[in-house]
Scaffold this motif. Structure first.
Motif, mmCIF file in Angstrom:
data_model
loop_
_atom_site.group_PDB
_atom_site.id
_atom_site.type_symbol
_atom_site.label_atom_id
_atom_site.label_comp_id
_atom_site.label_asym_id
_atom_site.label_seq_id
_atom_site.Cartn_x
_atom_site.Cartn_y
_atom_site.Cartn_z
ATOM 1 N N ASN A 1 0.850 -1.188 0.000
ATOM 2 C CA ASN A 1 0.000 0.000 0.000
ATOM 3 C C ASN A 1 0.886 1.238 0.000
ATOM 4 O OD1 ASN A 1 -2.895 -0.261 -0.076
ATOM 5 N ND2 ASN A 1 -2.782 -1.373 1.872
ATOM 6 N N CYS B 1 -4.030 -1.255 5.460
ATOM 7 C CA CYS B 1 -3.109 -2.259 6.005
ATOM 8 C C CYS B 1 -3.660 -2.826 7.307
ATOM 9 C CB CYS B 1 -1.728 -1.644 6.241
ATOM 10 S SG CYS B 1 -0.739 -1.453 4.743
ATOM 11 N N GLY C 1 1.956 -6.386 5.477
ATOM 12 C CA GLY C 1 1.749 -5.319 4.499
ATOM 13 C C GLY C 1 2.680 -4.159 4.780
ATOM 14 N N SER D 1 3.152 0.208 4.023
ATOM 15 C CA SER D 1 2.519 1.425 3.521
ATOM 16 C C SER D 1 3.424 2.603 3.831
ATOM 17 C CB SER D 1 1.149 1.633 4.181
ATOM 18 O OG SER D 1 1.272 1.666 5.593
ATOM 19 N N TRP E 1 3.527 -3.625 8.675
ATOM 20 C CA TRP E 1 2.442 -4.117 9.535
ATOM 21 C C TRP E 1 2.370 -5.634 9.428
ATOM 22 C CZ3 TRP E 1 -0.362 0.211 11.417
ATOM 23 C CH2 TRP E 1 -0.194 1.409 10.704
#
Ligand SMILES: [Zn+2]
Lengths: 440, 137
Positions: free
Chosen positions: A337, A399, A420, A422, A435
């Motif tokens: 992300n 996320c 994830g 970001s 994350w």
């Protein structure tokens, strides 16, 4: 109490720092968003302060934490999308008088201090720690994660909000005048709009790798599709329209090769999270999402604009920092992300990460494959700013929600949501968070 | 196209004074002998306190990259939309960039990589501003 800006020592700017010392010991739990709108309508209940309080209360409620348990608040104090309260414009006294105001009458209207929030959220009786993370939620998240890890706060809110006023942004002030001061003149006399720098990097990328602007269309379509499944977002709330390639490619240029849709739409919004220690998070209402690492870049270009070489060197360095501190590799990412506002730099972030093994010059080809939330290689499942309007927040919310398994219609189904990443904003200069659904 | 006027400030005064004499000067760090542009109060590579000077450069460069501006935030330039906005790399140090509207080059027909030389054009208040034109060979 005066709130300090986070010191440089809270950021992980360098390579070679090793595993983050608080890896897996800090967690995000609660998420809250205020309603979005295109511009402020002048009412007290829709001003940036009001939607921020709304977002914070929702995050607290979402986490299932009693307000008196919260002892920290990290705020991004700047809320402008580029719109400023014009000098000499009468102050909205009815709005100001609706709140407990600080010394600054525009606090809660055109900016946000921690003091204003605490003065208007009497339920936050035990906040001992406040700090500013400048710029973006991405920055404030780094500060919050480090602060909780360092024990400066054990249950901490973090919030980023945006205001937008009537009128076209960036068009007032110095840009409207017949003369400007000599130092800014060196960079501003030529009139490049905000997306110009990114447009140039994209142009150089296309020349170097033989790619075209048309190749962005699947990414744009996918991002809007994901955004329309983001009930907190602007397009889902106000303009539930798909972005088909024909419409994307037919839209007017802003700074060719950046067109209107490559520029995210400025909106009013607020997003907030509740962070805690991994231990305390166990007793909260939502599944904890663990922070494996945070990383930053404060690289500046040599001269006016970053060259493609500078961009690639720095995104690669950022990727190495992200993985090093988290103790993971690109193979561990379930999804990415990274930031997309402007859309034309998302591929730099992707290539820097080496997401799914892609190398420099390959991301636009990757966009022509299945990048949907249903496939094995989700790209920007949040839909980002393209899908939900200018916030630099959606990517983080997504996320958290993906890893909690409550991203709703946006939930990735082609991969198991385990890790994830970001962050952003720019390819040079940004803040990133890793994350994880599990602490190790 | 006429650019906004310029009101030189203390940092930029030497740059604009030189422009009025049709000379291009770029800030240079005496300690590390490195050009920097845009100018700053300190060298970006040395500790604070490094001595900065203004160094005349050749006024030759190449077109590094460009975009076409269709939606310009500067009111005075809006009547000239769309217009080219290029980045020039100086021959003296190809890491140093300057902007140019490339007067005379048709919109979106910019010869990337072409050699250019500096010229000086009056802005709205008469201050001369460095611009660049393609060198025909
Ligand atoms: Zn120096």
């Amino acid at each position: 109490m005066t709130t300090p800006t986070a010191p440089d020592s809270m950021y992980r700017n360098d390579e070679g720092l090793g595993i983050w010392e608080h890896r897996g010991k800090v967690a995000a739990v609660g998420v809250g968003h205020g309603p979005t709108s295109r511009r402020w309508d002048g009412r007290a209940e829709t001003c940036v302060g009001a939607i921020t309080i709304d977002a914070l209360r929702k995050a607290i409620d979402d986490a299932g934490v009693a307000p008196d348990q919260i002892d920290g608040l990290v705020v991004v104090p700047v809320t402008t999308t580029g719109a400023f309260w014009e000098a000499g414009k009468p102050l909205p006294m009815d709005v100001i008088q609706s709140f407990n105001q600080t010394d600054d009458p525009l606090d809660g209207i055109a900016k946000l201090s921690a003091e204003w929030l605490l003065a208007n959220m009497p339920e936050l009786t035990n906040v001992q720690f406040t700090m500013y993370g400048p710029g973006c939620m991405s920055n404030a998240l780094n500060v919050t994660a480090q602060a909780v890890g360092d024990g400066l706060t054990h249950t901490c809110l973090v919030v980023k909000s945006w205001h937008n006023f009537e009128g076209r942004y960036y068009q007032g002030g110095a840009n409207a005048g017949n003369a400007i001061p000599g130092t800014p003149a060196i960079t501003q006399l030529w009139g490049g709009p905000a997306s110009y720098s990114t447009a140039l990097q994209f142009a150089e990328y296309c020349r170097r790798y033989g790619k075209t602007h048309e190749m962005m269309a699947p990414f744009m379509e996918n991002s809007r599709r994901n955004g329309l499944r983001f009930p907190e977002g602007y397009w889902a709330q106000h303009r539930p329209e798909e972005l088909i390639p024909e419409d994307y490619l037919a839209s007017r240029w802003i700074a060719k090769p950046a067109n209107l849709f490559d520029n995210d739409i400025p909106i009013m919004m607020s997003g907030a999270y509740l962070f805690s220690t991994a231990e305390r998070a166990q007793d909260m209402k939502q599944k904890p999402v663990y922070i494996l690492n945070h990383a930053s870049s404060n690289t500046r270009p040599r001269s006016l604009l970053p060259t493609l070489d500078e961009v690639e060197a720095d995104t690669a360095r950022t990727g190495r920092k992200i993985y090093e501190g988290a103790g993971i590799s690109a193979d561990d990412l379930s999804f990415e992300n990274m930031y997309d506002g402007f859309s034309l730099f998302h591929q730099f972030h992707l290539e820097g990460l080496g997401y799914r093994g892609i190398k420099f010059g390959e991301a636009l080809d990757f966009y022509q494959t299945d990048i949907s939330i249903e496939g094995p290689n989700p790209v920007s499942p949040s839909g980002g700013n393209v899908g939900s309007g200018r916030s630099r927040v959606w990517m983080h919310t997504d996320c958290i929600q993906q890893l909690q398994g409550r991203a709703g219609a946006r939930q990735v189904t082609g991969v198991k949501p385990e890790v994830g990443v970001s962050g952003g904003p720019m390819p040079l200069g940004g803040n990133y968070t890793v994350w994880s659904a599990s602490p190790d | 196209m006429t650019k906004q006027g310029v009101e030189p400030d203390s940092l930029s005064q030497p740059f604009w004074d030189a422009a009025n004499e049709k000379r291009l000067v770029i800030q240079n760090c005496v300690d590390c002998d490195r050009l920097q542009h845009p100018p700053s109060d300190s060298c970006r590579d040395c500790d604070e306190g490094a001595e900065l000077e203004w160094k005349q450069v050749s006024g030759r460069g190449t077109i590094y990259n460009y975009g076409v501006v269709h939606d310009c935030p500067v009111r005075l330039l809006q009547e000239d939309q769309p217009f080219n906005l290029a980045v020039i790399m100086l021959d003296d140090d190809p890491g140093i960039q300057m902007y140019s509207h490339l007067p005379g080059v048709p919109v979106d027909e910019v010869p990337v990589g072409a050699a250019v030389e500096v010229i000086f054009e009056p802005s709205a208040n008469g201050q001369l501003v460095p611009e660049w034109r393609v060198i025909e060979d």
